[in-house]
Design an enzyme around this catalytic site. Structure first.
Site, PDB file in Angstrom:
ATOM      1  N   ASP A  15     -48.143  75.822  13.526  1.00  0.00           N
ATOM      2  CA  ASP A  15     -46.865  75.494  14.169  1.00  0.00           C
ATOM      3  C   ASP A  15     -45.992  76.742  14.315  1.00  0.00           C
ATOM      4  O   ASP A  15     -46.018  77.635  13.461  1.00  0.00           O
ATOM      5  CB  ASP A  15     -46.140  74.420  13.339  1.00  0.00           C
ATOM      6  CG  ASP A  15     -45.031  73.742  14.141  1.00  0.00           C
ATOM      7  OD1 ASP A  15     -45.071  73.790  15.389  1.00  0.00           O
ATOM      8  OD2 ASP A  15     -44.122  73.168  13.519  1.00  0.00           O
ATOM      9  N   GLY A  16     -45.213  76.752  15.396  1.00  0.00           N
ATOM     10  CA  GLY A  16     -44.236  77.830  15.584  1.00  0.00           C
ATOM     11  C   GLY A  16     -44.516  78.722  16.783  1.00  0.00           C
ATOM     12  O   GLY A  16     -43.781  79.691  17.007  1.00  0.00           O
ATOM     13  N   ASN A  17     -45.525  78.380  17.566  1.00  0.00           N
ATOM     14  CA  ASN A  17     -45.849  79.212  18.739  1.00  0.00           C
ATOM     15  C   ASN A  17     -44.704  79.247  19.744  1.00  0.00           C
ATOM     16  O   ASN A  17     -44.389  80.306  20.307  1.00  0.00           O
ATOM     17  CB  ASN A  17     -47.081  78.652  19.468  1.00  0.00           C
ATOM     18  CG  ASN A  17     -48.341  78.736  18.645  1.00  0.00           C
ATOM     19  OD1 ASN A  17     -48.381  79.448  17.653  1.00  0.00           O
ATOM     20  ND2 ASN A  17     -49.370  78.014  19.060  1.00  0.00           N
ATOM     21  N   GLY A  18     -44.100  78.084  19.975  1.00  0.00           N
ATOM     22  CA  GLY A  18     -43.024  77.992  20.964  1.00  0.00           C
ATOM     23  C   GLY A  18     -41.836  78.835  20.543  1.00  0.00           C
ATOM     24  O   GLY A  18     -41.268  79.596  21.347  1.00  0.00           O
ATOM     25  N   ARG A  19     -41.451  78.741  19.266  1.00  0.00           N
ATOM     26  CA  ARG A  19     -40.296  79.504  18.777  1.00  0.00           C
ATOM     27  C   ARG A  19     -40.592  81.002  18.782  1.00  0.00           C
ATOM     28  O   ARG A  19     -39.719  81.828  19.053  1.00  0.00           O
ATOM     29  CB  ARG A  19     -39.904  79.017  17.375  1.00  0.00           C
ATOM     30  CG  ARG A  19     -39.074  77.741  17.415  1.00  0.00           C
ATOM     31  CD  ARG A  19     -39.042  77.059  16.087  1.00  0.00           C
ATOM     32  NE  ARG A  19     -40.299  76.370  15.820  1.00  0.00           N
ATOM     33  CZ  ARG A  19     -40.674  75.942  14.636  1.00  0.00           C
ATOM     34  NH1 ARG A  19     -39.929  76.160  13.588  1.00  0.00           N
ATOM     35  NH2 ARG A  19     -41.814  75.312  14.493  1.00  0.00           N
ATOM     36  N   HIS A  32     -48.467  80.270  22.736  1.00  0.00           N
ATOM     37  CA  HIS A  32     -49.742  79.612  22.413  1.00  0.00           C
ATOM     38  C   HIS A  32     -50.906  80.609  22.508  1.00  0.00           C
ATOM     39  O   HIS A  32     -51.841  80.559  21.707  1.00  0.00           O
ATOM     40  CB  HIS A  32     -49.984  78.418  23.346  1.00  0.00           C
ATOM     41  CG  HIS A  32     -48.995  77.302  23.145  1.00  0.00           C
ATOM     42  ND1 HIS A  32     -48.689  76.804  21.898  1.00  0.00           N
ATOM     43  CD2 HIS A  32     -48.249  76.587  24.020  1.00  0.00           C
ATOM     44  CE1 HIS A  32     -47.783  75.833  22.017  1.00  0.00           C
ATOM     45  NE2 HIS A  32     -47.497  75.688  23.291  1.00  0.00           N
ATOM     46  N   ASN A  63     -48.555  65.462  20.860  1.00  0.00           N
ATOM     47  CA  ASN A  63     -48.330  66.608  21.761  1.00  0.00           C
ATOM     48  C   ASN A  63     -48.722  66.296  23.207  1.00  0.00           C
ATOM     49  O   ASN A  63     -48.273  66.967  24.134  1.00  0.00           O
ATOM     50  CB  ASN A  63     -49.136  67.843  21.312  1.00  0.00           C
ATOM     51  CG  ASN A  63     -48.671  68.470  20.019  1.00  0.00           C
ATOM     52  OD1 ASN A  63     -49.459  69.064  19.288  1.00  0.00           O
ATOM     53  ND2 ASN A  63     -47.376  68.355  19.713  1.00  0.00           N
ATOM     54  N   GLU A 195     -54.006  70.615  -1.850  1.00  0.00           N
ATOM     55  CA  GLU A 195     -52.854  71.442  -2.193  1.00  0.00           C
ATOM     56  C   GLU A 195     -52.140  71.778  -0.883  1.00  0.00           C
ATOM     57  O   GLU A 195     -52.794  72.090   0.122  1.00  0.00           O
ATOM     58  CB  GLU A 195     -53.308  72.744  -2.872  1.00  0.00           C
ATOM     59  CG  GLU A 195     -53.952  72.524  -4.223  1.00  0.00           C
ATOM     60  CD  GLU A 195     -53.013  71.878  -5.235  1.00  0.00           C
ATOM     61  OE1 GLU A 195     -51.832  72.259  -5.275  1.00  0.00           O
ATOM     62  OE2 GLU A 195     -53.477  70.984  -5.977  1.00  0.00           O
TER      63      GLU A 195
HETATM   64  C1  IPE Z   1     -47.881  69.724  14.838  1.00  0.00           C
HETATM   65  O1  IPE Z   1     -46.858  70.497  15.377  1.00  0.00           O
HETATM   66  C2  IPE Z   1     -49.054  69.720  15.759  1.00  0.00           C
HETATM   67  C3  IPE Z   1     -49.778  70.978  15.877  1.00  0.00           C
HETATM   68  C4  IPE Z   1     -49.525  72.086  15.246  1.00  0.00           C
HETATM   69  C5  IPE Z   1     -50.889  70.945  16.799  1.00  0.00           C
HETATM   70  P1  IPE Z   1     -45.650  69.827  16.183  1.00  0.00           P
HETATM   71  O2  IPE Z   1     -44.738  70.915  16.570  1.00  0.00           O
HETATM   72  O3  IPE Z   1     -46.172  68.969  17.272  1.00  0.00           O
HETATM   73  O4  IPE Z   1     -45.008  68.881  15.076  1.00  0.00           O
HETATM   74  P2  IPE Z   1     -43.564  68.265  14.954  1.00  0.00           P
HETATM   75  O5  IPE Z   1     -43.236  67.619  16.270  1.00  0.00           O
HETATM   76  O6  IPE Z   1     -42.644  69.404  14.667  1.00  0.00           O
HETATM   77  O7  IPE Z   1     -43.657  67.314  13.813  1.00  0.00           O
HETATM   78  C1  IPE Z   2     -47.669  74.472  17.642  1.00  0.00           C
HETATM   79  O1  IPE Z   2     -46.632  75.216  18.110  1.00  0.00           O
HETATM   80  C2  IPE Z   2     -48.806  74.398  18.594  1.00  0.00           C
HETATM   81  C3  IPE Z   2     -48.887  73.121  19.298  1.00  0.00           C
HETATM   82  C4  IPE Z   2     -48.198  72.054  18.986  1.00  0.00           C
HETATM   83  C5  IPE Z   2     -49.805  73.046  20.421  1.00  0.00           C
HETATM   84  P1  IPE Z   2     -45.401  74.538  18.822  1.00  0.00           P
HETATM   85  O2  IPE Z   2     -45.647  74.500  20.288  1.00  0.00           O
HETATM   86  O3  IPE Z   2     -45.076  73.216  18.218  1.00  0.00           O
HETATM   87  O4  IPE Z   2     -44.269  75.571  18.488  1.00  0.00           O
HETATM   88  P2  IPE Z   2     -42.767  75.273  18.118  1.00  0.00           P
HETATM   89  O5  IPE Z   2     -42.767  74.319  16.970  1.00  0.00           O
HETATM   90  O6  IPE Z   2     -42.125  74.682  19.341  1.00  0.00           O
HETATM   91  O7  IPE Z   2     -42.206  76.603  17.774  1.00  0.00           O
HETATM   92 MG    MG Z   3     -43.895  72.656  16.678  1.00  0.00          MG
END
Ligand code: IPE
Ligand code: IPE
Ligand code: MG
Length: 231
Positions: A15-19, A32, A63, A195
């Site tokens: 998680d966190g690719n978008g940010r 991504h 997603n 864990e």
């Molecule tokens: C969880 O991340 C799914 C993946 C990393 C593929 P999300 O960004 O979708 O989760 P939420 O919405 O913050 O719970």
């Molecule tokens: C997780 O990164 C990857 C996928 C859900 C595909 P996000 O796309 O959720 O990144 P954030 O949480 O918006 O930073």
């Molecule tokens: Mg996310």
């Protein structure tokens, strides 16, 4: 032999690719792409460290309701990853396994995923498991319905074998990057005694060194499985 301090199965909520992209004023899809690069490096490091199963949460069932252009970017990355990396994976005796409902993906993507699993080496010493359009709840419901259709009562073992993860040991360590402290419908059944390791690091910045740190912390954890500490 697996050393006790090394997890057999590590699962990562990437998680966190978008940010990561937003911080750089870049489109989410670039984030991504950076995440995919990070994932490739982490899988290599996990294998070097003696991990045998490495699961990555690539796309949750939730997603799939993201905007069409972001989803198209993610599907393109799936196409790119398997075109470029499959040969090297197989040559290093690694297998691919897919968990999730891939029938909802574009047909060519689903076919690439299906084939990558089917053509994997049978005697692999490392398996990378991609969770794509995966959600624990749909997975559990699917298993329940299969048992009902067969008119079977289930126990813990037979139920586990009806899940997508049939044949895969439960995760020992679940890592979530990106700062959120939740499981987001990931391996709810399988992670019963995993864990958990949460880090604020955004996934594209989660380097092999940071994975080492998580593995080192895992080695220091005391897994009691409900028993009383003996030493
Ligand atoms: C969880 O991340 C799914 C993946 C990393 C593929 P999300 O960004 O979708 O989760 P939420 O919405 O913050 O719970
Ligand atoms: C997780 O990164 C990857 C996928 C859900 C595909 P996000 O796309 O959720 O990144 P954030 O949480 O918006 O930073
Ligand atoms: Mg996310």
């Amino acid at each position: 032999m697996q050393d006790r301090g090394t997890p057999l199965h590590v699962a990562v909520i990437m998680d966190g690719n978008g940010r990561w992209a937003k911080k750089r004023l870049l489109p989410r899809t670039v984030g991504h792409g950076a995440g995919m690069k990070a994932m490739i490096a982490l899988a290599k490091r996990a294998k070097e460290r003696g991990v045998k199963y490495f699961t990555v949460y690539a796309l949750s069932s939730e997603n799939l309701s993201r905007p069409k252009d972001e989803l198209e970017g993610l599907f393109n990355l799936i196409r790119e990853y398997f075109t470029k990396n499959l040969k090297e994976l197989y040559e290093s005796n690694s297998a691919v396994k897919i968990i999730g409902d891939i029938s909802a993906l574009p047909q060519d993507c689903a076919a690439v995923l299906e084939d990558s699993q089917k053509n994997s080496p049978k005697d692999a010493d490392f398996t990378i498991i991609f969770a794509v359009n995966y959600g624990s709840r749909p997975e559990i419901i699917r298993a329940v319905n299969t048992a009902v259709e067969r008119g079977e009562k289930v126990d813990v073992n037979s139920f586990s074998s009806l899940l997508y993860t049939d044949g895969v040991p439960d995760p020992d360590l679940v890592i979530r990057t990106g700062g959120e402290v939740r499981l987001s419908n990931f391996l709810l059944w399988q992670a019963a005694y995993a864990e958990l390791y949460f880090t604020d690091v955004l996934f594209p910045d989660f380097t092999p060194k940071k994975l080492d740190k998580a593995l080192d912390e895992y080695a220091r954890r005391d897994r009691r499985f409900g028993k009383i500490k003996t030493i």
